[in-house]
Design a protein around this motif. Sequence first.
Motif, PDB file in Angstrom:
ATOM      1  N   LYS A  24     -22.479   3.054  19.143  1.00 10.94           N
ATOM      2  CA  LYS A  24     -21.492   3.552  20.101  1.00 10.94           C
ATOM      3  C   LYS A  24     -20.113   3.054  19.704  1.00 10.94           C
ATOM      4  N   LEU A  25     -19.134   3.928  19.847  1.00 10.98           N
ATOM      5  CA  LEU A  25     -17.753   3.607  19.519  1.00 10.98           C
ATOM      6  C   LEU A  25     -17.133   2.789  20.647  1.00 10.98           C
TER       7      LEU A  25
ATOM      8  N   ASP B 192     -14.748  -0.057  15.752  1.00  2.96           N
ATOM      9  CA  ASP B 192     -15.833  -0.965  16.106  1.00  2.96           C
ATOM     10  C   ASP B 192     -16.988  -0.168  16.689  1.00  2.96           C
ATOM     11  N   LEU B 193     -18.192  -0.495  16.243  1.00  8.16           N
ATOM     12  CA  LEU B 193     -19.411   0.197  16.662  1.00  8.16           C
ATOM     13  C   LEU B 193     -20.452  -0.815  17.114  1.00  8.16           C
TER      14      LEU B 193
ATOM     15  N   SER C 220     -22.242   7.454  10.935  1.00  4.48           N
ATOM     16  CA  SER C 220     -21.517   8.300   9.983  1.00  4.48           C
ATOM     17  C   SER C 220     -20.979   9.546  10.670  1.00  4.48           C
ATOM     18  N   GLU C 221     -21.752  10.066  11.619  1.00  2.00           N
ATOM     19  CA  GLU C 221     -21.317  11.242  12.371  1.00  2.00           C
ATOM     20  C   GLU C 221     -20.127  10.903  13.262  1.00  2.00           C
ATOM     21  N   ILE C 222     -20.108   9.697  13.827  1.00  3.51           N
ATOM     22  CA  ILE C 222     -18.960   9.262  14.624  1.00  3.51           C
ATOM     23  C   ILE C 222     -17.699   9.268  13.764  1.00  3.51           C
ATOM     24  N   CYS C 223     -17.802   8.736  12.555  1.00  4.40           N
ATOM     25  CA  CYS C 223     -16.651   8.734  11.636  1.00  4.40           C
ATOM     26  C   CYS C 223     -16.197  10.157  11.333  1.00  4.40           C
ATOM     27  N   ARG C 224     -17.156  11.029  11.122  1.00  9.09           N
ATOM     28  CA  ARG C 224     -16.824  12.421  10.809  1.00  9.09           C
ATOM     29  C   ARG C 224     -16.092  13.077  11.977  1.00  9.09           C
TER      30      ARG C 224
ATOM     31  N   VAL D 174     -23.187  -3.471  26.477  1.00  9.09           N
ATOM     32  CA  VAL D 174     -24.196  -3.073  25.491  1.00  9.09           C
ATOM     33  C   VAL D 174     -24.901  -4.341  25.027  1.00  9.09           C
ATOM     34  N   SER D 175     -26.107  -4.551  25.526  1.00  9.17           N
ATOM     35  CA  SER D 175     -26.810  -5.809  25.253  1.00  9.17           C
ATOM     36  C   SER D 175     -27.115  -6.006  23.771  1.00  9.17           C
ATOM     37  N   LYS D 176     -27.199  -4.907  23.027  1.00 16.06           N
ATOM     38  CA  LYS D 176     -27.517  -5.028  21.604  1.00 16.06           C
ATOM     39  C   LYS D 176     -26.343  -5.534  20.781  1.00 16.06           C
TER      40      LYS D 176
END
Length: 314
Positions: free
Chosen positions: A280-281, A275-276, A254-258, A204-206
Amino acid sequence: MNRIKHKALFQMDPFNKLNIKTDSTISIIKEALILGIKVYVSNPNDLTLMQNNAFVNFKEVTLINSKFTFSKQKNSTITKFDYFFIRQDPPFDLKYLTNCYLLELHQKFNKNPRFINDPGGIKNFTEKICPIYFNSLMPKTLVTSDEKIFKETLSKKKTLILKTLYNKGGEGVIKVEKNDKNSLRKFKELIGKYKVPVVIQDFVSKVSKGDKRVILIEGQPVGLVNRVPQRGQYKANLNLGGKAEISELSKKESEICRQIKPFLLKNKLFFVGIDLIDEKLTEINVTSPTGIVQIQQLTGVNIAKRLWDKLLKS
């Protein structure tokens, strides 16, 4: 405050191997002492399982004039403690795994102590394997020792990240390039050194914009820090020179956490760091999540206090 009679045991690395100013376990211990909770420390070598009961050698910790002092070593069953924090750092090797087995056996026959985190949860869902249960939230990922699969995967991508499964702090994490003739050799060296399959993940280049560490207590995000790698680097770990910055969760994060919360609750993973990167997780840290001191320094959020507030109310 002193009316609180709780006792907490921290199974952890020796104090002289930790950075007293920035270590998350130390922060949790300090907050416990402020609350009047009695704190004790041990390490995995101090544990003995007798039949269906675990015993431990331990020392009581006190804080006098900003300096930690330790009592003489004692021994007792761990049922005498209300809380048992499993906080030693990986590598997650046979020694670490065996410790989890012993604590899990104790847990099957005894109500006390409460584990943070649950030894069965730690055993079954290590840092780099756990996120794969949520593969739709991740960069494309596979785990293999197969050289042919590695070469085929690299032929379709310009850049990949290779990760060993059971280490910490960026150890065994390397970037490989499609046009680098040494990429296969690097893959084989990881397999040879660590003796386990390797995680192969889309790069993930970002990551240059940061790798967010989010702390969750009972599945709820309570604080985060964005770790920005040094210019030209791809590892954002603070111990490797990453810079900590204030950040917020995006709607998608936030949706990933949910989405992962029910899983964490089901497996008694009370205190977790995820870690995000670029929404992305990439990792779910269930062994000894770190970063809470940096979060407090940047944002004023005292995660150690929030953790104890939650434990003492539940």
